[in-house]
Design a protein around this motif. Structure first.
Motif, mmCIF file in Angstrom:
data_model
loop_
_atom_site.group_PDB
_atom_site.id
_atom_site.type_symbol
_atom_site.label_atom_id
_atom_site.label_comp_id
_atom_site.label_asym_id
_atom_site.label_seq_id
_atom_site.Cartn_x
_atom_site.Cartn_y
_atom_site.Cartn_z
ATOM 1 N N LEU A 1 -2.981 0.566 -4.043
ATOM 2 C CA LEU A 1 -2.783 -0.815 -3.618
ATOM 3 C C LEU A 1 -2.172 -1.569 -4.786
ATOM 4 O O LEU A 1 -2.700 -1.521 -5.904
ATOM 5 C CB LEU A 1 -4.111 -1.452 -3.218
ATOM 6 N N CYS B 1 0.860 -1.173 0.000
ATOM 7 C CA CYS B 1 0.000 0.000 0.000
ATOM 8 C C CYS B 1 0.898 1.225 0.000
ATOM 9 O O CYS B 1 1.730 1.392 0.896
ATOM 10 C CB CYS B 1 -0.906 -0.006 1.230
ATOM 11 N N ASP C 1 -2.919 -13.420 0.051
ATOM 12 C CA ASP C 1 -4.074 -12.674 0.548
ATOM 13 C C ASP C 1 -4.407 -13.032 1.979
ATOM 14 O O ASP C 1 -4.348 -14.194 2.376
ATOM 15 C CB ASP C 1 -5.314 -12.950 -0.311
ATOM 16 N N SER C 2 -4.814 -12.039 2.716
ATOM 17 C CA SER C 2 -5.361 -12.249 4.050
ATOM 18 C C SER C 2 -6.853 -12.541 3.891
ATOM 19 O O SER C 2 -7.575 -11.746 3.267
ATOM 20 C CB SER C 2 -5.160 -10.992 4.901
ATOM 21 N N TRP C 3 -7.312 -13.672 4.423
ATOM 22 C CA TRP C 3 -8.730 -14.015 4.317
ATOM 23 C C TRP C 3 -9.591 -12.952 4.989
ATOM 24 O O TRP C 3 -10.635 -12.564 4.471
ATOM 25 C CB TRP C 3 -8.989 -15.402 4.907
ATOM 26 N N THR C 4 -9.148 -12.447 6.124
ATOM 27 C CA THR C 4 -9.889 -11.396 6.830
ATOM 28 C C THR C 4 -10.039 -10.152 5.963
ATOM 29 O O THR C 4 -11.113 -9.562 5.879
ATOM 30 C CB THR C 4 -9.188 -11.045 8.153
ATOM 31 N N ALA C 5 -8.970 -9.755 5.284
ATOM 32 C CA ALA C 5 -9.028 -8.584 4.405
ATOM 33 C C ALA C 5 -9.951 -8.852 3.216
ATOM 34 O O ALA C 5 -10.686 -7.958 2.773
ATOM 35 C CB ALA C 5 -7.630 -8.208 3.929
ATOM 36 N N LEU C 6 -9.934 -10.069 2.700
ATOM 37 C CA LEU C 6 -10.797 -10.416 1.571
ATOM 38 C C LEU C 6 -12.271 -10.396 1.983
ATOM 39 O O LEU C 6 -13.124 -9.927 1.228
ATOM 40 C CB LEU C 6 -10.405 -11.789 1.028
ATOM 41 N N ARG D 1 -13.521 -8.497 4.352
ATOM 42 C CA ARG D 1 -13.856 -7.069 4.453
ATOM 43 C C ARG D 1 -14.126 -6.477 3.071
ATOM 44 O O ARG D 1 -15.027 -5.659 2.901
ATOM 45 C CB ARG D 1 -12.739 -6.292 5.146
ATOM 46 N N LYS D 2 -13.347 -6.905 2.084
ATOM 47 C CA LYS D 2 -13.521 -6.415 0.725
ATOM 48 C C LYS D 2 -14.897 -6.829 0.185
ATOM 49 O O LYS D 2 -15.590 -6.030 -0.453
ATOM 50 C CB LYS D 2 -12.396 -6.964 -0.154
ATOM 51 N N LYS E 1 -17.529 -4.729 1.715
ATOM 52 C CA LYS E 1 -17.515 -3.379 1.142
ATOM 53 C C LYS E 1 -18.174 -3.361 -0.231
ATOM 54 O O LYS E 1 -18.899 -2.418 -0.559
ATOM 55 C CB LYS E 1 -16.103 -2.823 1.062
#
Length: 170
Positions: free
Chosen positions: A38, A4, A120-125, A127-128, A131
């Motif tokens: 990103l 980022c 990839d972070s599963w948690t971030a995915l 959240r995506k 969103k």
């Protein structure tokens, strides 16, 4: 790994993002709502999996109408970001409103598929995906090919049946 790049003086315009993407083939660029850039490369195996997701949406579009879009396509978010899901589908009536517009259309796709890569972070995915739904997607799904875990939100359109195993095995 996703990098980022952000700072108080950095602003990545749509034209900048298009130019940066064109000058760096094989890399995946998105602009977050806060304006930060990103950046992540698409690994070979991940590209095959997202390609399979696109193929399935493309086949659906042939039956249902609308168009499927691949991971190289950017869409402007309501808050000013630009996202490029691994695969996306938009209804014909929405496409008709933007057909003549250049650049990143200010529309969140009706269907969004994100396929997790090893970096990839599963948690971030997750959240995506949330969103995408908050921004107006009708259906969004994250797929972890390693575990065949899925995270789905919204309502899957009639007639769309994703073959998760085919995506995972691509």
């Amino acid at each position: 790994m996703v990098a980022c790049i952000s700072g108080p003086t950095i602003h990545i315009s749509d034209d900048d993002l298009i130019r940066i993407s064109a000058e760096n083939p094989g890399w995946h660029f998105e602009r977050a709502d806060d304006g930060s850039l990103l950046v992540s490369p698409t690994a070979t195996t991940a590209g095959a999996k997202s390609g399979e997701a696109f193929v399935q949406l493309h086949a659906y579009a042939k039956r249902a109408g609308g168009k499927a879009y691949d991971a190289a396509t950017g869409f402007a978010t309501p808050a000013g970001g630009v996202v490029s899901p691994d695969a996306a589908w938009i209804r014909s009536e929405v496409i008709d409103r933007f057909r003549e517009q250049n650049g990143y259309w200010p529309v969140v796709p009706d269907v969004v598929i994100e396929v997790a890569s090893k970096s990839d972070s599963w948690t971030a995915l997750v959240r995506k995906i949330d969103k995408y739904i908050a921004d107006g997607a009708r259906y969004a799904i994250a797929i972890d090919p390693a575990t065949r875990t899925t995270y789905e939100r919204g309502t899957c359109p009639a007639g769309l049946e994703l073959d998760i195993d085919a995506i995972a095995e691509a």
